[in-house]
Every structure is written in C-alpha cells, then in structure tokens.
Design a protein around this motif. Structure first.
Motif, PDB file in Angstrom:
ATOM      1  N   VAL A 149     -19.937   6.072   2.969  1.00  0.00           N
ATOM      2  CA  VAL A 149     -20.458   5.593   1.684  1.00  0.00           C
ATOM      3  C   VAL A 149     -19.411   5.793   0.593  1.00  0.00           C
ATOM      4  O   VAL A 149     -19.167   4.894  -0.230  1.00  0.00           O
ATOM      5  N   LEU A 150     -18.751   6.939   0.591  1.00  0.00           N
ATOM      6  CA  LEU A 150     -17.702   7.187  -0.395  1.00  0.00           C
ATOM      7  C   LEU A 150     -16.569   6.171  -0.238  1.00  0.00           C
ATOM      8  O   LEU A 150     -15.962   5.744  -1.219  1.00  0.00           O
ATOM      9  N   GLY A 151     -16.316   5.776   0.996  1.00  0.00           N
ATOM     10  CA  GLY A 151     -15.254   4.809   1.251  1.00  0.00           C
ATOM     11  C   GLY A 151     -15.528   3.422   0.705  1.00  0.00           C
ATOM     12  O   GLY A 151     -14.598   2.633   0.516  1.00  0.00           O
ATOM     13  N   THR A 152     -16.799   3.104   0.442  1.00  0.00           N
ATOM     14  CA  THR A 152     -17.118   1.769  -0.097  1.00  0.00           C
ATOM     15  C   THR A 152     -16.483   1.543  -1.461  1.00  0.00           C
ATOM     16  O   THR A 152     -16.334   0.405  -1.895  1.00  0.00           O
ATOM     17  N   LYS A 153     -16.115   2.611  -2.135  1.00  0.00           N
ATOM     18  CA  LYS A 153     -15.442   2.473  -3.438  1.00  0.00           C
ATOM     19  C   LYS A 153     -14.141   1.714  -3.281  1.00  0.00           C
ATOM     20  O   LYS A 153     -13.662   1.063  -4.220  1.00  0.00           O
ATOM     21  N   TYR A 154     -13.536   1.793  -2.091  1.00  0.00           N
ATOM     22  CA  TYR A 154     -12.243   1.155  -1.844  1.00  0.00           C
ATOM     23  C   TYR A 154     -12.362   0.043  -0.796  1.00  0.00           C
ATOM     24  O   TYR A 154     -11.374  -0.346  -0.181  1.00  0.00           O
ATOM     25  N   ALA A 155     -13.565  -0.461  -0.618  1.00  0.00           N
ATOM     26  CA  ALA A 155     -13.817  -1.422   0.463  1.00  0.00           C
ATOM     27  C   ALA A 155     -13.209  -2.797   0.196  1.00  0.00           C
ATOM     28  O   ALA A 155     -13.195  -3.283  -0.927  1.00  0.00           O
ATOM     29  N   PHE A 156     -12.724  -3.404   1.254  1.00  0.00           N
ATOM     30  CA  PHE A 156     -12.364  -4.819   1.251  1.00  0.00           C
ATOM     31  C   PHE A 156     -12.815  -5.374   2.589  1.00  0.00           C
ATOM     32  O   PHE A 156     -13.029  -4.640   3.555  1.00  0.00           O
ATOM     33  N   GLY A 157     -13.003  -6.673   2.646  1.00  0.00           N
ATOM     34  CA  GLY A 157     -13.400  -7.309   3.900  1.00  0.00           C
ATOM     35  C   GLY A 157     -12.468  -8.448   4.221  1.00  0.00           C
ATOM     36  O   GLY A 157     -11.500  -8.710   3.487  1.00  0.00           O
ATOM     37  N   ASN A 158     -12.735  -9.136   5.311  1.00  0.00           N
ATOM     38  CA  ASN A 158     -11.950 -10.320   5.631  1.00  0.00           C
ATOM     39  C   ASN A 158     -12.113 -11.345   4.515  1.00  0.00           C
ATOM     40  O   ASN A 158     -13.185 -11.467   3.928  1.00  0.00           O
ATOM     41  N   PRO A 159     -11.054 -12.083   4.204  1.00  0.00           N
ATOM     42  CA  PRO A 159     -11.115 -13.034   3.096  1.00  0.00           C
ATOM     43  C   PRO A 159     -12.067 -14.197   3.388  1.00  0.00           C
ATOM     44  O   PRO A 159     -12.206 -14.625   4.536  1.00  0.00           O
ATOM     45  N   ASN A 160     -12.716 -14.679   2.341  1.00  0.00           N
ATOM     46  CA  ASN A 160     -13.633 -15.811   2.498  1.00  0.00           C
ATOM     47  C   ASN A 160     -12.868 -17.128   2.398  1.00  0.00           C
ATOM     48  O   ASN A 160     -12.802 -17.757   1.344  1.00  0.00           O
ATOM     49  N   VAL A 161     -12.251 -17.505   3.505  1.00  0.00           N
ATOM     50  CA  VAL A 161     -11.568 -18.794   3.588  1.00  0.00           C
ATOM     51  C   VAL A 161     -12.183 -19.561   4.751  1.00  0.00           C
ATOM     52  O   VAL A 161     -12.521 -18.972   5.784  1.00  0.00           O
ATOM     53  N   PRO A 162     -12.344 -20.876   4.610  1.00  0.00           N
ATOM     54  CA  PRO A 162     -13.046 -21.664   5.644  1.00  0.00           C
ATOM     55  C   PRO A 162     -12.385 -21.602   7.017  1.00  0.00           C
ATOM     56  O   PRO A 162     -13.060 -21.734   8.038  1.00  0.00           O
ATOM     57  N   PHE A 163     -11.075 -21.390   7.047  1.00  0.00           N
ATOM     58  CA  PHE A 163     -10.353 -21.413   8.328  1.00  0.00           C
ATOM     59  C   PHE A 163      -9.932 -20.008   8.760  1.00  0.00           C
ATOM     60  O   PHE A 163      -8.942 -19.829   9.477  1.00  0.00           O
TER      61      PHE A 163
END
Length: 409
Positions: free
Chosen positions: A358-372
């Motif tokens: 939960v503490l790590g969500t402060k620095y969270a990123f995910g895969n980029p939202n690109v169609p391909f």
C-alpha cells in the motif's frame, strides 16, 4: 378528482421507487466474499444515503467481461459504470465508449489519496479510470543473507549505488557456479520489461510521449539499461541466463538469491509454501536514482459516455471509490488498496506485506495506455534481452526497438 388521482399516483411512485434514477454497475469477478460485501454493505450504504438513486449491480466473470461489454455497448445497453483492468483503458477510449473524468475528480473523495496510482488510468492526457484494487512489485531481500555479508538487515538499499553494492556483497560463486545471486533480475519476457521499466522511471524517463512516440531510447533509458546490463554482465550478481525456480519456489524463497523484485502474489506463496524463508524475507521500496518507482497493475472503474443520469452516476462512482468502499473490496479479495490512507485499515496494518505494498502505491506506475501496447511490449522485451546477451549494446537495442515500434502507429 383528477388532482387526487395524480397525487395518489405520485405517492405510489415514490413508495415503489418508480421515480428513482437508476445507475447500473458491472463488477468484474464472481468471488463470493467480494459479491457479498458489495451486495450486503456497499450498495445498501449508498442507497441509504441516496434514496433517490437505485444502484443496480451485476457480476461478470473476468473471462467474459470484454465480450459482454462490447456486445452491450453495440446494442446501446451498456452499464453506466463498469470495472475492468487498466490495460483496457486505451481501447475503450479510442472507441469513445468511456467518459473523461478529470472535471469530476473534485467530486471523488480525496482523489489525491491515490497518489501516482491515479495516473495508470490516463490516456492522451485525460483520466478515464479510477483504480480500486491491484497487485504490485517491490524489492525483497533476505535478512539472513544480509547479515552473512556484513550488511545491516534493517537498512535496505535506497539508491542505485547501494543496490549494486549490496548485490555484489551478497553474491556467492563457487568457481564457475553461481551459488547465491545477489539480485535475481529477469532476463527475458514480460518480467524483464516490467523490472527494467522500473529503472527507467526511477531515472526520470518514460516509455512514450503523449502522442505515443517511443522515447525510452533517450539518455534516461540508455543509462537505465546500461546499469541493468552491467549488474549482470560486469558485476555478475546473477546469471545472464536467469535463475530457475526450485520446485514451486522462486529463487529468493528457495535460498538461491539474496534480493529480487517480487509481486504481492509471490509473497503470499512464500508464506504458504516456505514459511521459514518467508520469516527472513523483508520488503522495501525499490531503490531510486532520481525518483522511486514501483510497477503496479490495477483493476478499477470507468464511466460510459452514454450514461443518462450523469450526476447520479458520479455520486455512485464517488461512493465505490471512497476509502471505506475500497477497504471493503480489498479486504474481501486480499488485494492491494490503491489509496494510501488504506494503510490504516486493520487488514492492512496487521499485515506488514500488504502494508508495504500500500505504501508503494505512492510511487506506482503501470503499463502505458497505448492501443498497440502488447505488440510494443514484445518488441521492447526482445531487444532488452539482446542487450543482456551482449548481442547489441544498450543504446543500439533501444534505438532498434523504438524504430520497430514506430511502425505500429
């Protein structure tokens, strides 16, 4: 007489709920504990506070979700709000099926509480998605191996230089055989892409710009990949061919690695199948160069563009993504709440593993939202692997990947 009939009809309408505005919500997944908490707590709590709104819910198995949604939207009967994974955002936004939520974030309870986790729902600069539960990847280390190497088990690495130094210190070779890897780094596939991207983000870089042009081959990306490759090929803290699981245990739990970037699901498996090793495994935030970065994958809510009662829909969305609702949902599923304040919840505060994620969500990123993205991911992974094998240098690998990905646009 006519006025009396009209009054009676209105009274009857109010009593039977005919005048209520209806907001339909599709939840992803059919876990019983999840469905129970939604139907017995979350929905009744909302309707008690909002007697003029009827929240109509349905639970759709994950495997049927995309097909059912597209069929419903094609028939003009899609839900007002629906749950899906963050990777679906780009597709729904491109088809103009979902509503940008930026102007409504002020109506979402303390939206700043999501930290950078809210960014995983951004597409072309607009927010389409509010995360609800997820899974993350953080650095784990063996306290017993740290002690054996003369390191303080209560002082994990916080910088790249410390990560390198600690990995070198805990690596053990017997001749040409690697006995203990100081740092278990993925060397192929999706895991390689995810972990290397953590280094990219921590170095101030990004995968794509707002127009979906690959920019990971800039100085930030090249430095990140050079550091990654050097850990393997120069400092030899792990095998360039990767480490193998021992039975059903990942190397850090099996005792063949001192550090690794692990998921929340992995930690659950360690606790179940290797309790002795689990007691020696400590989690920490991923080391940074310029900023901290942690890979997370979330499921969350999107709003249909065709919703007829927008004000009521936003009220429902605010309730579903409130701190209280998110705690209830994640408690029922054993997920990672994306709200930082959820660390106060008993099921989080009593579990050091979940608390750290939960503490790590402060620095969270995910895969980029690109169609391909899926094709781009596979291309990038291929060239990252070539750099690790020494086939090409890091700059050449990233340039080739970028050129090939440009053709997907």
């Amino acid at each position: 007489m006519k006025k009396v009939v009209v009054s009676l009809f209105l009274a009857l309408a109010l009593m039977t709920g005919i005048s209520k505005e209806k907001v339909t919500v599709w939840f992803a997944g059919t876990t019983k504990s999840f469905m129970d908490v939604v139907e017995s707590q979350i929905v009744p709590e909302f309707e008690e506070k909002n007697p003029d709104i009827d929240m109509v819910v349905d639970f759709v198995p994950w495997g049927e979700l995309s097909t059912k949604l597209m069929t419903a939207f094609a028939g003009g009967i899609g839900p007002d709000i629906f749950m899906h994974g963050q990777a679906a955002v780009a597709g729904f936004a491109e088809k103009e099926l979902i509503l940008p939520l930026d102007e409504y974030l002020s109506q979402i309870e303390n939206s700043d509480d999501f930290g950078t986790a809210l960014n995983v729902g951004t597409y072309k600069g607009k927010t389409y998605f509010i995360p609800v539960f997820g899974s993350g990847r953080l650095l784990a280390y063996r306290k017993d191996f740290f002690k054996r190497a003369g390191l303080d088990p209560n002082e994990p690495p916080v910088t790249w230089e410390q990560l390198k130094a600690f990995a070198v210190a805990t690596t053990e070779w017997q001749g040409s055989r690697l006995k203990i890897a100081g740092l278990d780094l993925p060397v192929s596939g999706i895991d390689l892409q995810q972990v290397w991207t953590m280094f990219l983000i921590a170095n101030g870089g990004r995968l794509f710009d707002e127009e979906f042009n690959p920019i990971f081959n800039g100085p930030e990306g090249t430095e990140a990949l050079q550091f990654y490759v050097d850990l393997i090929r120069k400092h030899k803290v792990t095998s360039e061919y990767g480490l193998s699981a021992v039975g059903n245990l990942e190397p850090i739990a099996a005792g063949t690695a001192a550090m690794a970037f692990v998921t929340s699901e992995s930690m659950s498996a360690f606790k179940k199948y290797a309790p002795d090793a689990f007691d020696n495994i400590q989690l920490c935030l991923s080391p940074a160069r310029y900023t901290k970065a942690a890979f997370y994958s979330f499921a969350g809510f999107m709003v249909s563009r065709t919703t007829k009662n927008l004000d009521s829909t936003i009220k429902v969305l605010s309730h579903l993504t409130s701190k209280d609702s998110i705690i209830k949902i994640n408690s029922s599923l054993g997920g990672i709440p994306p709200r930082q304040s959820a660390a106060e919840a008993s099921f989080v505060s009593s579990d050091p593993v979940i608390k750290m994620f939960v503490l790590g969500t402060k620095y969270a990123f995910g895969n980029p939202n690109v169609p391909f993205w899926v094709q781009a991911r596979d291309i990038l992974s291929k060239y990252l692997e070539q750099a690790i094998r020494g086939v090409v240098n890091p700059k050449e690998a990233l340039d080739k990947a970028a050129e090939e990905i440009k053709k997907l646009k």
